[in-house]
Write a protein that holds these residues in place. Structure first.
Motif, PDB file in Angstrom:
ATOM      1  N   GLU A 131       0.851  -1.219   0.000  1.00 16.04           N
ATOM      2  CA  GLU A 131       0.000   0.000   0.000  1.00 16.04           C
ATOM      3  C   GLU A 131       0.873   1.250   0.000  1.00 16.04           C
ATOM      4  O   GLU A 131       0.602   2.213  -0.713  1.00 16.04           O
ATOM      5  N   GLN A 132       1.932   1.200   0.790  1.00 14.63           N
ATOM      6  CA  GLN A 132       2.878   2.331   0.857  1.00 14.63           C
ATOM      7  C   GLN A 132       3.529   2.549  -0.510  1.00 14.63           C
ATOM      8  O   GLN A 132       3.663   3.685  -0.973  1.00 14.63           O
ATOM      9  N   LYS A 133       3.911   1.486  -1.201  1.00 14.48           N
ATOM     10  CA  LYS A 133       4.546   1.596  -2.518  1.00 14.48           C
ATOM     11  C   LYS A 133       3.564   2.160  -3.542  1.00 14.48           C
ATOM     12  O   LYS A 133       3.936   3.004  -4.381  1.00 14.48           O
ATOM     13  N   ARG A 134       2.302   1.725  -3.521  1.00 17.31           N
ATOM     14  CA  ARG A 134       1.307   2.257  -4.458  1.00 17.31           C
ATOM     15  C   ARG A 134       1.109   3.754  -4.241  1.00 17.31           C
ATOM     16  O   ARG A 134       1.037   4.527  -5.201  1.00 17.31           O
ATOM     17  N   ALA A 135       1.084   4.162  -2.965  1.00 17.06           N
ATOM     18  CA  ALA A 135       0.920   5.601  -2.668  1.00 17.06           C
ATOM     19  C   ALA A 135       2.124   6.381  -3.170  1.00 17.06           C
ATOM     20  O   ALA A 135       1.985   7.484  -3.745  1.00 17.06           O
ATOM     21  N   MET A 141       4.565  11.937  -1.481  1.00 14.47           N
ATOM     22  CA  MET A 141       5.943  11.972  -0.991  1.00 14.47           C
ATOM     23  C   MET A 141       6.048  11.494   0.451  1.00 14.47           C
ATOM     24  O   MET A 141       7.055  10.912   0.842  1.00 14.47           O
ATOM     25  N   LYS A 142       5.007  11.735   1.229  1.00 13.45           N
ATOM     26  CA  LYS A 142       5.016  11.290   2.618  1.00 13.45           C
ATOM     27  C   LYS A 142       5.141   9.757   2.680  1.00 13.45           C
ATOM     28  O   LYS A 142       5.861   9.219   3.512  1.00 13.45           O
ATOM     29  N   ALA A 143       4.466   9.025   1.749  1.00 16.88           N
ATOM     30  CA  ALA A 143       4.542   7.560   1.704  1.00 16.88           C
ATOM     31  C   ALA A 143       5.921   7.101   1.256  1.00 16.88           C
ATOM     32  O   ALA A 143       6.426   6.067   1.703  1.00 16.88           O
TER      33      ALA A 143
END
Length: 155
Positions: A131-135, A141-143
């Motif tokens: 999920e972090q990579k998709r964001a 940028m925060k992800a």
């Protein structure tokens, strides 16, 4: 002339042994049970050879059998004591084995529970990371700046 006669005589001498070798069929072995064969030891039927062997060996055999019977009856009590000791040791070995198997089964069950917990924590960490990579791929940028999730934090 002598050459022809000697040649005929030589041929006759060579033919004579060949003519003497007539094919004969061997006779079948005798089926008479009382007849001794040259290779027969005489132990399986009543023959003079059997009687002679039996006369020498029978007293020795009887003496050995009597001695073995006396020894066996004298050792019966000792044998029963040894058997009781062996039986007790056998039962102790069986109990020790059962205890060992049960102990190892408990350890295996604990390992299985811990493995399932670790497996679930890893899968949860991977789901958060995806999920972090998709964001991050969408430009958040925060992800992108967040550290990779640690499975130990998901226990």
């Amino acid at each position: 002339m002598y050459g022809k006669v000697s040649l005929i005589g030589l041929a006759a001498m060579l033919a004579l042994p060949a003519a003497a070798q007539v094919a004969t069929t061997p006779s079948p072995p005798s089926t008479d049970p009382a007849r001794e064969l040259p290779y027969d030891r005489g132990y399986d039927k009543q023959t003079p050879k059997h009687d002679a062997v039996d006369a020498v060996e029978k007293p020795v055999t009887e003496q050995l059998n009597t001695g073995a019977a006396v020894e066996a009856s004298g050792n019966r009590a000792a044998t029963e004591t040894v058997n009781a000791t062996n039986e007790a040791q056998y039962e102790a070995d069986m109990a020790a084995y059962r205890a060992s198997v049960q102990s190892k089964a408990q350890v295996a069950a604990a390992d299985e529970a811990r493995y399932e917990t670790q497996q679930r924590a890893y899968a949860d960490a991977m789901a958060v990371w995806r999920e972090q990579k998709r964001a991050c791929d969408r430009g958040v940028m925060k992800a992108c700046k967040k550290p990779t999730p640690n499975p130990a934090e998901f226990y």
